[in-house]
Design an enzyme around this catalytic site. Structure first.
Site, PDB file in Angstrom:
ATOM      1  N   GLU A 281      -4.779  -6.121  -2.364  1.00  0.00           N
ATOM      2  CA  GLU A 281      -6.235  -6.166  -2.134  1.00  0.00           C
ATOM      3  C   GLU A 281      -6.574  -7.179  -1.040  1.00  0.00           C
ATOM      4  OE1 GLU A 281      -8.129  -3.917  -3.374  1.00  0.00           O
ATOM      5  OE2 GLU A 281      -6.631  -3.134  -4.761  1.00  0.00           O
ATOM      6  N   ASP A 362      -0.325  -2.152   1.701  1.00  0.00           N
ATOM      7  CA  ASP A 362       1.017  -2.258   1.115  1.00  0.00           C
ATOM      8  C   ASP A 362       1.935  -3.077   2.031  1.00  0.00           C
ATOM      9  OD1 ASP A 362       0.392  -0.891  -1.167  1.00  0.00           O
ATOM     10  OD2 ASP A 362       1.369   0.996  -0.603  1.00  0.00           O
TER      11      ASP A 362
HETATM   12 ZN   LIG Z   1      -5.711  -0.318  -1.830  1.00  0.00          ZN
END
Ligand SMILES: [Zn+2]
Length: 422
Positions: A281, A362
């Site tokens: 996040e 990611d």
């Molecule tokens: Zn996400």
């Protein structure tokens, strides 16, 4: 009455193509699941038992079937409203009261929005209290459901009232340039809403507070310090009062930017998994994904407002659907009915952008933590806890998914780890 002309035929053809296409997408997705659903994907080998796998398939099949029925019902309602003479009747009642133009428009859309909310009630109830209960997700009470329903009704009435009221006023006062001013107003309003949503609207439905777990708190503070974000921007939310689904998200703008972790996620994940979710996040935060998404939306909406402007004065549009005068608020609805089924086919553009952002977040997570293992474990747990579909049809996922399919996402993370190691 409705006039049978070329425009009506074009509308019906586009509408039908849209309905059939959506149905086919769901069909190939469920069929794909039936064919391959019993195979455990490579990256989940040894971690998912047969019972969980079949529960995942059943959940996807049940929600898909239900979604199709709901869509079918909505399509019928849309056709009835547009073709039965209901709209001209509604307008003649409104015109009878000789209210001013803006108020008439607000009542017109208000009646339709209320009708749509009421018709949605049985579907919402069945989904929440039957399907979601059957799979052990829903923790919703009738009382909470009712207060949620009333609150959302009020919030959407206020927001829609402001936006539509301003739009109708601008249409009235700036006949030839309103599309530009409406675009400016909507953009500013959207910016304001992204800023205010976390502090004004979300707290109407949930309680947000700093993460309670003491040990985790320390880890969160040090992780956020490492990336240069404020730890005060990490919240937990009492999502568990409605559902056991687990999730986390990033929201807000400027001072209201924040990462929100579901209490259900905090309860079911280990500390290093939670931190990897947080790192992901934080990636969205650092890479300014909300701002970039906003720019994308604004460019698209400028084009949409200009197209609406071009169509709004077209007499054939009104005649076709049984009106003998050009009422802009009626025009807005008719144009939405006409363009909606076409705009649907542009949905993958947004989905592609979202998936790109997910991969970037990611990547950020991997660079920050130096390992993908906690992220992979977190994703696997998310898949199991939420009964995710591990076998979406590739075209279905390409068309709709805002996140890369889980098996693909995990395989990609392993590849990145390997590349880093070599
Ligand atoms: Zn996400």
């Amino acid at each position: 009455m409705v006039q049978w002309n070329i425009l009506l035929i074009i509308f019906l053809v586009i509408f039908a193509v849209n309905v059939v296409f959506r149905w086919l997408l769901t069909y190939i997705n469920v069929r794909h699941l039936r064919l391959y659903g019993h195979n455990v994907p490579e990256v989940f080998k040894g971690e998912i038992d047969e019972a969980t796998l079949s529960k995942m398939s059943d959940y996807t099949a049940d929600t898909s079937r239900f979604g199709s029925i709901e869509h079918f019902f909505d399509d019928i309602v849309t056709l009835v409203i547009l073709l039965s003479g209901f709209l001209p009747l509604l307008v003649s009642i409104i015109l009878f009261y000789k209210l001013n133009f803006i108020l008439s428009g607000l009542i017109f859309f208000g009646v339709l929005a209320l009708l749509s909310s009421v018709l949605d009630i049985p579907f919402n109830l069945y989904s929440t209290f039957v399907i979601e209960k059957r799979y052990g997700f829903s923790t919703m009470t009738v009382r909470l459901w009712i207060t949620d329903f009333l609150k959302s009704l009020i919030v959407s009435a206020v927001l829609m009232g402001i936006l539509l009221g301003a739009m109708l006023a601008l249409i009235q006062y700036a006949e030839h340039s309103w599309w530009f001013w409406v675009w400016i107003f909507f953009s500013l309003f959207q910016l304001l809403m992204i800023w205010l949503y976390p502090v004004l609207i979300a707290p109407l439905f949930n309680k947000f507070e700093p993460v309670r777990d003491g040990a985790l708190k320390e880890d969160i503070i040090s992780l956020m310090a490492k990336v240069g974000l404020k730890a005060k921007g990490v919240f937990q939310v009492d999502a568990g009062k409605r559902s056991k689904h687990t999730n986390a998200y990033f929201t807000g703008l400027g001072k209201t930017k924040r990462i929100v972790l579901f209490d259900t996620l905090l309860n079911s994940h280990s500390a290093d998994e939670i931190l990897s979710v947080l790192a992901h996040e934080a990636g969205h935060w650092k890479k300014k994904h909300i701002m970039k998404q906003l720019v994308f939306t604004e460019i698209a909406s400028l084009a949409v407002f200009y197209i609406i402007y071009l169509l709004l004065g077209w007499p054939l549009l009104y005649e076709t659907f049984g009106f003998n005068e050009n009422l802009p608020y009626v025009g807005l609805l008719l144009i939405a009915a006409l363009l909606g089924p076409i705009a649907f086919f542009l949905a993958p553009l947004g989905a592609i952008l979202m998936r790109k952002f997910e991969r970037e977040a990611d990547d950020y997570c991997l660079n920050l933590l130096g390992t993908v293992k906690p992220m992979i474990n977190a994703l696997k747990r998310l898949a199991k806890d939420n009964l995710a579909n591990l076998h979406p049809h590739p075209f279905y996922a390409w068309f709709y998914y805002s996140h890369p399919p889980l098996a693909e996402r995990i395989a990609r993370l392993w590849q990145m780890e390997d590349k880093k190691a070599s």
